[in-house]
Design an enzyme around this catalytic site. Structure first.
Site, PDB file in Angstrom:
ATOM      1  N   ARG A  84     128.113 -18.750  66.006  1.00  0.00           N
ATOM      2  CA  ARG A  84     127.319 -19.905  65.608  1.00  0.00           C
ATOM      3  C   ARG A  84     127.693 -21.112  66.468  1.00  0.00           C
ATOM      4  O   ARG A  84     128.773 -21.176  67.034  1.00  0.00           O
ATOM      5  CB  ARG A  84     127.561 -20.226  64.135  1.00  0.00           C
ATOM      6  CG  ARG A  84     127.237 -19.072  63.177  1.00  0.00           C
ATOM      7  CD  ARG A  84     127.683 -19.412  61.757  1.00  0.00           C
ATOM      8  NE  ARG A  84     127.297 -18.379  60.812  1.00  0.00           N
ATOM      9  CZ  ARG A  84     128.044 -17.328  60.491  1.00  0.00           C
ATOM     10  NH1 ARG A  84     129.236 -17.167  61.069  1.00  0.00           N
ATOM     11  NH2 ARG A  84     127.629 -16.443  59.600  1.00  0.00           N
TER      12      ARG A  84
ATOM     13  N   HIS B 131     120.079 -22.074  68.138  1.00  0.00           N
ATOM     14  CA  HIS B 131     120.437 -21.057  67.144  1.00  0.00           C
ATOM     15  C   HIS B 131     119.703 -19.744  67.390  1.00  0.00           C
ATOM     16  O   HIS B 131     120.168 -18.680  66.967  1.00  0.00           O
ATOM     17  CB  HIS B 131     120.143 -21.566  65.731  1.00  0.00           C
ATOM     18  CG  HIS B 131     120.587 -20.626  64.653  1.00  0.00           C
ATOM     19  ND1 HIS B 131     121.914 -20.459  64.310  1.00  0.00           N
ATOM     20  CD2 HIS B 131     119.885 -19.773  63.855  1.00  0.00           C
ATOM     21  CE1 HIS B 131     122.016 -19.570  63.343  1.00  0.00           C
ATOM     22  NE2 HIS B 131     120.802 -19.131  63.050  1.00  0.00           N
TER      23      HIS B 131
ATOM     24  N   ARG C 243     121.719 -16.892  68.921  1.00  0.00           N
ATOM     25  CA  ARG C 243     122.460 -16.004  67.998  1.00  0.00           C
ATOM     26  C   ARG C 243     121.525 -14.924  67.446  1.00  0.00           C
ATOM     27  O   ARG C 243     121.889 -13.753  67.369  1.00  0.00           O
ATOM     28  CB  ARG C 243     123.071 -16.829  66.866  1.00  0.00           C
ATOM     29  CG  ARG C 243     123.695 -16.007  65.731  1.00  0.00           C
ATOM     30  CD  ARG C 243     124.409 -16.947  64.764  1.00  0.00           C
ATOM     31  NE  ARG C 243     124.585 -16.374  63.441  1.00  0.00           N
ATOM     32  CZ  ARG C 243     125.584 -15.576  63.078  1.00  0.00           C
ATOM     33  NH1 ARG C 243     126.501 -15.237  63.969  1.00  0.00           N
ATOM     34  NH2 ARG C 243     125.670 -15.111  61.853  1.00  0.00           N
TER      35      ARG C 243
ATOM     36  N   HIS D 187     129.059 -12.299  58.728  1.00  0.00           N
ATOM     37  CA  HIS D 187     128.371 -12.612  57.480  1.00  0.00           C
ATOM     38  C   HIS D 187     129.365 -12.654  56.318  1.00  0.00           C
ATOM     39  O   HIS D 187     130.291 -11.845  56.252  1.00  0.00           O
ATOM     40  CB  HIS D 187     127.279 -11.586  57.205  1.00  0.00           C
ATOM     41  CG  HIS D 187     125.971 -11.966  57.826  1.00  0.00           C
ATOM     42  ND1 HIS D 187     124.761 -11.550  57.350  1.00  0.00           N
ATOM     43  CD2 HIS D 187     125.688 -12.766  58.894  1.00  0.00           C
ATOM     44  CE1 HIS D 187     123.777 -12.052  58.095  1.00  0.00           C
ATOM     45  NE2 HIS D 187     124.325 -12.786  59.033  1.00  0.00           N
TER      46      HIS D 187
ATOM     47  N   TYR E 180     131.699  -5.163  55.835  1.00  0.00           N
ATOM     48  CA  TYR E 180     132.603  -5.569  56.910  1.00  0.00           C
ATOM     49  C   TYR E 180     133.895  -4.755  56.896  1.00  0.00           C
ATOM     50  O   TYR E 180     134.476  -4.457  57.934  1.00  0.00           O
ATOM     51  CB  TYR E 180     132.907  -7.063  56.739  1.00  0.00           C
ATOM     52  CG  TYR E 180     133.949  -7.617  57.668  1.00  0.00           C
ATOM     53  CD1 TYR E 180     133.679  -7.864  59.002  1.00  0.00           C
ATOM     54  CD2 TYR E 180     135.224  -7.906  57.191  1.00  0.00           C
ATOM     55  CE1 TYR E 180     134.637  -8.377  59.855  1.00  0.00           C
ATOM     56  CE2 TYR E 180     136.196  -8.419  58.028  1.00  0.00           C
ATOM     57  CZ  TYR E 180     135.888  -8.649  59.364  1.00  0.00           C
ATOM     58  OH  TYR E 180     136.850  -9.149  60.193  1.00  0.00           O
TER      59      TYR E 180
END
Length: 382
Positions: free
Chosen positions: A203, A311, A314, A337, A346
């Site tokens: 980001r 953005h 990304r 995330h 994850y």
């Protein structure tokens, strides 16, 4: 025959001809009804309903909700745990801009669904964007959910179906050639920033917060430890990543490592704590000034992507990574995330798989660069 005396509460006729009801609450406080009644029967029925609430244990002290919405909302923001600085800043701005002018002095106990509908309709009529209207409504709804939990009101008066939802249009995705084109057009100090945004899925705030120590000596991985947030009052705040999953190490595609090494050599101080990306005068990158400093609008337009946002790099990187055959778990890990579901996914992602994603991206980048060089060579021969 004298009228039968009430077992609970009492009713008296006022000089106006209307009737007043009074009762003693469970604490022994003598309370009047919130309004008078046209007939004695209406007053009796109201007292019967209050008595039933007391017997069932559902009676609520009417004084509890006599708190101004503005005071309660401000305290709600101040006492909300684990809010990020940017979120606090956004909530306060939404309150000042959209809620305070109309509803700040209204008592919680007086707030009705009709008042909320009127407030919402006024926002729409005044031309507030759909995104901001939805955000303001979601804030008000969340505050009043807490008011219900605190037993200050019985029900949440925010009952407009779909008012808190807003679906933004699908953002554009650049090709690898377009990303490389943009990177070649922005000032040299922003070239590696563009490449990392597109091919590591970091980001903007994560990129702006990177320090030399966050890049391993061989420029193989970048570790996200912080994010830089620009507040509405201009303050720059370094804070933790957006979520626990946001703390991550991401493999850098080999094809862009030379670009990063050149950037570190030419634009980053030697100190381990030095910011990797800064403005021309060495200050932290401000999102509000970046587009002008980078000549962003002209660069993306020349690359065939007018209106393309930073953005969107990304978004582009995530899309390209998905095209390598990466699983959802791999993508969530690489993107950082932080939802509960994403955090569970994850846990199953591996560093080895992340390296393979970067390798596939690198091969695509190198292929595109080779094709571009071949094209230039061919033109030179002709």
């Amino acid at each position: 025959m004298p009228p039968k005396k009430r077992r609970f509460g009492r009713v008296r006729k006022l000089p106006s001809g209307r009737f007043q009801a009074r009762y003693r609450d469970p604490d022994g406080t003598d309370r009047p009804a919130p309004h008078t009644f046209a007939t004695k029967t209406d007053a009796d029925r109201w007292l019967t309903a209050v008595e039933a609430d007391i017997l069932r244990g559902t009676w609520r002290n009417p004084d509890l909700g006599r708190v101004a919405l503005g005071d309660y909302l401000t305290e709600w923001i101040d006492h909300r745990p684990n809010l990020r600085p940017r979120t606090v800043d956004l909530y306060r701005w939404l309150y000042r801009r959209y809620i305070e002018p109309t509803l700040s002095t209204v008592l919680l106990s007086d707030l009705t669904p009709g008042m909320v509908r009127a407030w919402y309709a006024e926002l729409v009529a005044a031309g507030a964007t759909a995104t901001m209207t939805a955000k303001a409504y979601r804030l008000l709804h969340a505050v009043l959910v807490t008011a219900v939990d605190d037993e200050l009101i019985r029900r949440n008066p925010c009952r407009i179906k779909g008012a808190g939802e807003h679906h933004t249009p699908e953002r554009p995705v650049a090709t690898i050639a377009q990303v490389l084109d943009i990177a070649s057009r922005v000032p040299a100090r922003f070239r590696a920033l563009v490449l990392l945004a597109a091919f590591t899925s970091l980001r903007y705030g994560e990129l702006a917060a990177l320090r030399r120590s966050d890049i391993d000596p061989r420029c193989q991985t970048v570790t996200v430890r912080a994010t830089l947030v620009e507040m509405s009052d201009g303050r720059m705040i370094f804070g933790p990543p957006k979520s626990a999953a946001g703390r991550r190490a991401v493999t850098i595609p080999a094809a862009i490592r030379p670009d990063l090494r050149r950037h570190l050599r030419d634009f980053t101080a030697d100190d381990a704590d030095a910011l990797i990306f800064t403005g021309a005068k060495g200050a932290a990158l401000r999102r509000s000034n970046f587009q002008k400093a980078a000549g962003w609008s002209a660069s993306v337009a020349a690359a065939g992507l007018p209106g393309f946002h930073f953005h969107d790099l990304r978004h582009t990187g995530n899309t390209l990574a998905a095209g390598t055959g990466a699983s959802l778990a791999d993508l969530m890990a690489r993107m950082g995330h932080g939802s509960t579901r994403a955090a569970m996914i994850y846990q199953h992602a591996t560093a080895e798989r992340d390296k393979s994603i970067a390798g596939a991206l690198s091969a695509s980048i190198a292929k595109e660069r080779g094709r571009a060089r071949s094209g230039h060579a061919g033109k030179a021969k002709r």
